[in-house]
Design a protein around this motif. Structure first.
Motif, PDB file in Angstrom:
ATOM      1  N   VAL A  44       0.773  -0.973   0.056  1.00 58.67           N
ATOM      2  CA  VAL A  44      -0.054  -0.049  -0.040  1.00 58.67           C
ATOM      3  C   VAL A  44       0.722   1.410   0.010  1.00 58.67           C
ATOM      4  O   VAL A  44       0.380   2.287   0.488  1.00 58.67           O
ATOM      5  CB  VAL A  44      -0.811  -0.010   1.014  1.00 58.67           C
ATOM      6  CG1 VAL A  44      -2.143  -1.005   1.178  1.00 58.67           C
ATOM      7  CG2 VAL A  44      -0.223   0.158   2.307  1.00 58.67           C
ATOM      8  N   ALA A  46       2.675   4.687  -1.143  1.00 62.69           N
ATOM      9  CA  ALA A  46       2.128   5.740  -2.024  1.00 62.69           C
ATOM     10  C   ALA A  46       2.902   5.989  -3.174  1.00 62.69           C
ATOM     11  O   ALA A  46       2.447   6.783  -4.127  1.00 62.69           O
ATOM     12  CB  ALA A  46       1.789   7.001  -1.166  1.00 62.69           C
ATOM     13  N   ASN A  66      -5.388   1.001  -1.210  1.00 62.53           N
ATOM     14  CA  ASN A  66      -4.986   2.300  -0.788  1.00 62.53           C
ATOM     15  C   ASN A  66      -6.265   3.065  -0.356  1.00 62.53           C
ATOM     16  O   ASN A  66      -6.036   4.042   0.228  1.00 62.53           O
ATOM     17  CB  ASN A  66      -4.293   2.851  -2.181  1.00 62.53           C
ATOM     18  CG  ASN A  66      -2.717   2.548  -1.974  1.00 62.53           C
ATOM     19  OD1 ASN A  66      -2.126   2.181  -1.062  1.00 62.53           O
ATOM     20  ND2 ASN A  66      -2.173   2.780  -3.216  1.00 62.53           N
ATOM     21  N   ASN A  70      -5.858   6.243   1.612  1.00 64.83           N
ATOM     22  CA  ASN A  70      -6.030   7.632   0.921  1.00 64.83           C
ATOM     23  C   ASN A  70      -7.019   8.746   1.620  1.00 64.83           C
ATOM     24  O   ASN A  70      -6.782   9.864   1.830  1.00 64.83           O
ATOM     25  CB  ASN A  70      -6.224   7.419  -0.423  1.00 64.83           C
ATOM     26  CG  ASN A  70      -4.872   6.962  -1.190  1.00 64.83           C
ATOM     27  OD1 ASN A  70      -4.124   6.790  -0.646  1.00 64.83           O
ATOM     28  ND2 ASN A  70      -5.237   6.412  -2.267  1.00 64.83           N
ATOM     29  N   HIS A 104       0.456  10.019   4.705  1.00 63.47           N
ATOM     30  CA  HIS A 104       0.153   8.756   4.516  1.00 63.47           C
ATOM     31  C   HIS A 104       1.233   7.732   5.104  1.00 63.47           C
ATOM     32  O   HIS A 104       0.985   6.687   5.742  1.00 63.47           O
ATOM     33  CB  HIS A 104       0.152   8.426   2.889  1.00 63.47           C
ATOM     34  CG  HIS A 104       0.102   6.981   2.367  1.00 63.47           C
ATOM     35  ND1 HIS A 104       0.964   5.923   2.462  1.00 63.47           N
ATOM     36  CD2 HIS A 104      -1.061   6.184   1.943  1.00 63.47           C
ATOM     37  CE1 HIS A 104       0.625   4.934   2.072  1.00 63.47           C
ATOM     38  NE2 HIS A 104      -0.780   5.025   1.813  1.00 63.47           N
TER      39      HIS A 104
END
Length: 468
Positions: A44, A46, A66, A70, A104
């Motif tokens: 996951v 980014a 994600n 997110n 994130h």
């Protein structure tokens, strides 16, 4: 009758009669935190994950994984850090260090710390007698090894075929050095000499190859750690916006080599025989499991060491054709004040574009009214006599029909966008506003015929030490 001779096997590091040394409480806690953190890095992240290796399907899975991270990043940014504007949302960007990226990664780190502590508490309350996680560690190490190897080869090939740092464009060659951003200066300094860039990329590819092969995995982890440390220093010292990804990749390589740190110290420091102490492939009692692991390694090696270089070679040959046959739009252009800037001639911050610099390839730069240079894309369609432009890869590109009344003047007329695709039957048809084409006129800006920076090469003998 003589008694049969019994051969005693040589002593192995881990004997069946000798149970493995149990892990300490701190080691188990540290592994749980590391497992959760690197699990997120693998699936996951980014800025890219292992799922990038699986086109279409991998992208779909990654979007689903994600989604909670997110949305949580945006919620925290807006309500905890009170962010507004473009920074408060995920947005198209060539940067991997946006505010959303940092939030994130902060969420992932918090999740790993809290999850590791909660995992430890639950294990203690249940009186779990497990003393180690050697099998789980082997699986994590195996998947992380493939992930780091994939990224090393991918980014290395982008330098072996000098895509990542291209030669200085006409915009950079005419830009005062004092106006450049540190990253722009670094990028063009490396791109100035493709040999240096190819050597750097080859080092990254070599580290990735060593990681993908189990017998050289430890050497690959050590070599990749050395190479990526230099990349991390570049990113932090020259403000290259890939700091988060490079730092996580470095942590992954260190994690791969860390279990053998004592053996390495014994060999290099004490000069005593030593051997790696941990497994590079998960233990599989069944033959089918061992075959599956071997096939996975072979597929990854074939995909990134055979298929990807072939695709990049094809792309590189097409680029060389473009460079040998530059478009008629190549050069520096200034937007006349007669027609206001619009479409692709508006930068991401809403300021008008004043200048356009077109390289022989599709790369281009645009300069906004505040003097900022923006990397842009200009795709010329010789058949339709149109050009597709986008400033800094943001937003929908704009198509223009172009005319050259003479070599020093360019007229761009915006072309109507393609009609939207029809929606579901129950939705009414959307009525589009009438399209009014925008006409932009540009004048060629004179530039030098040659640049000493490109002509001054390497010299074995230099009689004077000087700066020009």
């Amino acid at each position: 009758m003589e008694p049969s001779t019994i051969t005693i096997p040589a002593e192995s590091p881990v004997s069946a009669a000798t149970p493995p040394t149990p892990w300490s409480t701190a080691t188990r806690l540290g592994f749980r935190i590391a497992f959760l953190y690197f699990f997120c890095f693998i699936l996951v992240g980014a800025n890219g994950t292992l799922l990038d290796a699986f086109p279409v399907v991998g992208d779909w899975i990654q979007d689903k994984l994600n989604w909670p991270f997110n949305h949580l990043s945006e919620f925290i940014g807006q309500h905890l850090f009170h962010l507004t504007g473009i920074a408060a949302h995920w947005h198209p960007s060539d940067s991997g260090d946006t505010t959303m990226n940092w939030i994130h990664d902060g969420i992932v780190l918090t999740f790993a710390l809290a999850g590791g502590i909660l995992w430890t508490i639950i294990s203690h309350l249940r009186n779990n007698r497990r003393t180690d996680y050697r099998t789980l560690h082997a699986w994590l190490r195996f998947i992380l090894r493939l992930t780091c190897g994939m990224f090393m080869v991918t980014y290395g090939l982008a330098k072996v075929f000098p895509y990542q740092m291209p030669a200085p464009s006409i915009a950079i060659l005419n830009e005062p050095v004092g106006n450049m951003a540190p990253m722009t200066f670094l990028w063009n300094l490396i791109g100035l000499n493709p040999v240096y860039e190819i050597i750097c990329g080859s080092a990254e590819v070599l580290g990735g190859i060593l990681l993908l092969y189990r017998r050289t995995s430890l050497a690959g982890a050590l070599f990749s750690t050395f190479v990526i440390t230099n990349v991390v220093l570049y990113n932090f010292c020259y403000d290259v916006p890939v700091k988060l990804f490079a730092a996580n990749l470095l942590l992954g390589c260190i994690f791969l080599a860390l279990p053998d740190a004592l053996s390495l110290c014994r060999f290099f420091w004490s000069h005593k025989p030593a051997a790696p102490t941990t497994m590079w492939v998960p233990p599989a009692s069944r033959r089918a499991g061992r075959i599956a692991i071997l096939v996975t390694e072979i597929v990854f090696a074939a995909a990134f060491l055979i298929v990807q270089p072939i695709l990049m070679t094809i792309g590189w040959r097409h680029l060389q054709v473009e460079l040998r046959t530059p478009s008629a739009l190549a050069g520096a252009w200034h937007l006349d004040a007669t027609h206001p800037a619009s479409g692709a001639f508006i930068d991401p911050e809403g300021l008008p574009i004043t200048d356009l610099y077109v390289a022989p390839s599709s790369r281009a730069y645009t300069r906004s009214s505040d003097g900022e240079l923006w990397l842009s894309i200009v795709n010329l369609n010789s058949t339709k006599h149109t050009v597709r432009m986008s400033c800094y890869f943001i937003g929908a590109p704009t198509d223009y029909a172009w005319q050259l009344p003479d070599p020093d003047h360019l007229i761009l007329t915006s072309v109507a966008p393609d009609p939207p695709k029809p929606g579901p039957k129950h939705e009414p048809a959307k009525s589009d506003a009438p399209f009014t084409p925008a006409v932009l006129t540009l004048t060629r800006t004179p530039t030098p015929d040659h640049y000493p920076l490109l002509e001054r090469g390497f010299h074995f003998i230099s009689e004077w030490r000087y700066e020009r």
